[in-house]
Scaffold this active site. Structure first.
Site, PDB file in Angstrom:
ATOM      1  N   SER A 102      44.453  45.233  27.956  1.00  0.00           N
ATOM      2  CA  SER A 102      45.362  45.271  29.110  1.00  0.00           C
ATOM      3  C   SER A 102      46.854  45.254  28.807  1.00  0.00           C
ATOM      4  CB  SER A 102      45.063  44.110  30.049  1.00  0.00           C
ATOM      5  OG  SER A 102      43.966  44.442  30.840  1.00  0.00           O
ATOM      6  N   SER A 112      45.086  46.070  32.707  1.00  0.00           N
ATOM      7  CA  SER A 112      45.483  45.445  33.952  1.00  0.00           C
ATOM      8  C   SER A 112      46.982  45.133  34.045  1.00  0.00           C
ATOM      9  CB  SER A 112      44.688  44.144  34.135  1.00  0.00           C
ATOM     10  OG  SER A 112      45.023  43.216  33.127  1.00  0.00           O
ATOM     11  N   LYS A 166      53.927  38.961  34.140  1.00  0.00           N
ATOM     12  CA  LYS A 166      52.669  39.322  34.805  1.00  0.00           C
ATOM     13  C   LYS A 166      52.248  38.194  35.741  1.00  0.00           C
ATOM     14  CE  LYS A 166      48.016  41.062  33.602  1.00  0.00           C
ATOM     15  NZ  LYS A 166      47.113  41.459  32.502  1.00  0.00           N
TER      16      LYS A 166
HETATM   17  N1  GLN Z   1      39.896  46.899  31.245  1.00  0.00           N
HETATM   18  C1  GLN Z   1      39.335  45.729  30.676  1.00  0.00           C
HETATM   19  C2  GLN Z   1      38.611  44.939  31.737  1.00  0.00           C
HETATM   20  O1  GLN Z   1      38.629  45.359  32.829  1.00  0.00           O
HETATM   21  C3  GLN Z   1      40.388  44.897  30.001  1.00  0.00           C
HETATM   22  C4  GLN Z   1      41.174  44.086  30.930  1.00  0.00           C
HETATM   23  C5  GLN Z   1      42.142  43.146  30.215  1.00  0.00           C
HETATM   24  O2  GLN Z   1      42.432  43.294  29.036  1.00  0.00           O
HETATM   25  N2  GLN Z   1      42.560  42.135  30.954  1.00  0.00           N
HETATM   26  O3  GLN Z   1      38.024  43.938  31.513  1.00  0.00           O
END
Ligand code: GLN
Length: 447
Positions: free
Chosen positions: A149, A125, A50
């Protein structure tokens, strides 16, 4: 695609041929947009990384314009651990900007498609990681999970995603979003590969003061025959779609036929999770992102004076979702609102943690949805509030610091995968993997 377990038995020469071939396939499928770039030079089994995890001398940008051209000066601890185990970083994969999002639509590099059906989002994400593995363009990938995410995109792309206990995996070299929630974890084709990759990346790190400095491994004791007590949460399922309810019923039957004991429990109303999470995460994000000012970090856009330079740099460098969260974070931390929002969110966080602890007095694992439904189509979550609400089932695990694993259970009538998660007590990854392996055996590993 060969599994990680199989890949670890290949010779160097075989691996090089495999990697060159993989690179050609990735370049022949650019529309998926899972990879930002590919680097097949390193020795070892290739792992997709990532874009918020540092690989020395590689570009690392957290999917943001503000970090274009930034080169990582050192390896994240997880990268050193991969290398020491005979694996290597193979390419950077796409993500929502600064890991803020649930669809991978907010990346500077454009959206990533869902490999099963391009009309649907891959989740986020870590959407690039999930899409790469789901499309057969990566053996395995690393993602990061602040509020789901890893687990949610894994569920949307039909793969396995695992979030370790907070403190299990070093965050050194991970671009920070919300430091008290972030964890790096494996995204793989099956549960056993997740356990293998988890063992490789977890463990002590003197450079991360929040690391638990624990080095026990799960693979040597992996045991799908253990009979466990598993909590189900019928009431908690109310906001889930019929697809998720069907998958839940299927998983319960599968767990029963594996000889596990199923008991009903109740969880706090998940609406509290959303408020506690979005206050905590944005407050921490505001603080973490303050360093991108064009002086310390980030591409500078010069203004007439220092203040204008800060404003121009941040206005041009950050995307809309990141700006929205910086504003929200500053608001909840500002004097006058700090007690009403931030402090209250921390109290709620404790209540959530206690609610899990109470259930774990009686059970080994909890079976839970990971998302309210299958992957949404592009554009369906365009309103920020709808997107935040879609995190309803993933974020309490991060607030409580627990380990959880999401795995595919079935496909819905449109052929889209439905995943569920198992959740374990803190530092009991062994039980998490044992139970997940047993569920996967009953369900079958390609659903
Ligand atoms: N969707 C969540 C957010 O936008 C989680 C994102 C994540 O785990 N990085 O904060």
């Amino acid at each position: 695609m060969i599994t990680l377990k199989e890949a670890l038995t290949l010779s160097k020469a075989e691996l090089q041929i495999f990697k060159d071939d993989l690179k050609t396939q990735i370049e022949a499928n650019p529309e998926l947009n899972a990879y930002i770039d590919v680097n097949s030079a390193g020795d070892g089994v290739p792992i997709a990384i990532k874009d918020n995890i540092q690989v020395k001398d590689w570009s690392v940008t957290s999917g943001s314009n503000i970090l274009q051209g930034y080169i990582a000066p050192y390896n994240a601890t997880v990268i050193n651990k991969l290398t020491n185990a005979g694996l290597s970083a193979f390419g950077r994969v796409n993500m929502d900007e600064f890991a803020m999002g649930s669809t991978t639509e907010s990346s500077f590099y454009g959206k990533t498609l869902n490999p099963i059906n391009a009309e649907y989002v891959p989740g986020g994400s870590s959407g690039g990681s999930a899409a790469a593995v789901g499309a057969g363009l990566a053996i395995a990938a690393l993602g990061s999970d602040t509020g789901g995410s890893i687990r949610q995109p894994a569920a949307f792309c039909g793969i396995v995603g695992m979030k370790p206990t907070y403190g299990r995996v070093s965050r050194y070299g991970l671009g920070a979003y919300a430091s008290s929630l972030d964890q790096i974890g494996p995204m793989t084709q099956n549960v056993e590969d997740a356990a293998i990759l988890y063992d490789i990346i977890s463990g002590s790190c003197e450079k991360d003061s929040t690391n638990a400095q624990r080095d026990e491994k799960v693979v040597p004791s992996l045991n799908a025959e253990r009979k466990l007590t598993i909590a189900i949460l019928p009431k908690y399922l109310e906001s889930a779609s019929q697809d998720v309810k069907d998958a839940y019923a299927k998983a319960i039957e599968a767990l029963k036929s594996q000889g596990h004991t199923i008991v009903e429990h109740e969880m706090l109303d998940a609406k509290f999770d959303i408020s506690a999470y979005y206050i905590t995460a944005t407050a921490e994000a505001t603080t973490n992102l303050a360093r991108y000012d064009g002086i310390r970090y980030g591409n500078r856009v010069d203004g007439k004076n220092l203040e204008e330079t800060f404003i121009k740099t941040r206005s041009e460098g950050f995307g809309d979702e990141v700006k929205r969260r910086i504003m929200l974070g500053n608001f909840v931390l500002s004097s006058g609102y700090y007690e009403a929002y931030y402090v209250k969110a921390q109290k709620t966080r404790h209540i959530i943690k206690d609610a899990y602890a109470k259930i774990f007095e009686e059970v080994d694992l909890i079976l839970s949805p990971i998302a309210p439904g299958v992957a949404p189509k592009f554009g369906e979550l365009s309103k920020p509030m709808d997107m935040y609400l879609s995190d309803i089932y993933s974020i309490s695990v991060n607030l409580a610091g627990l380990p959880a694993l999401s795995l595919p259970i079935m496909k819905n009538a449109d052929g889209m995968p439905v995943g569920l998660q198992l959740i374990a007590p803190a530092f009991d990854e062994q039980t998490l993997f044992d139970g997940s392996l047993s569920l996967e055996r009953e369900i079958g590993y390609k659903v």
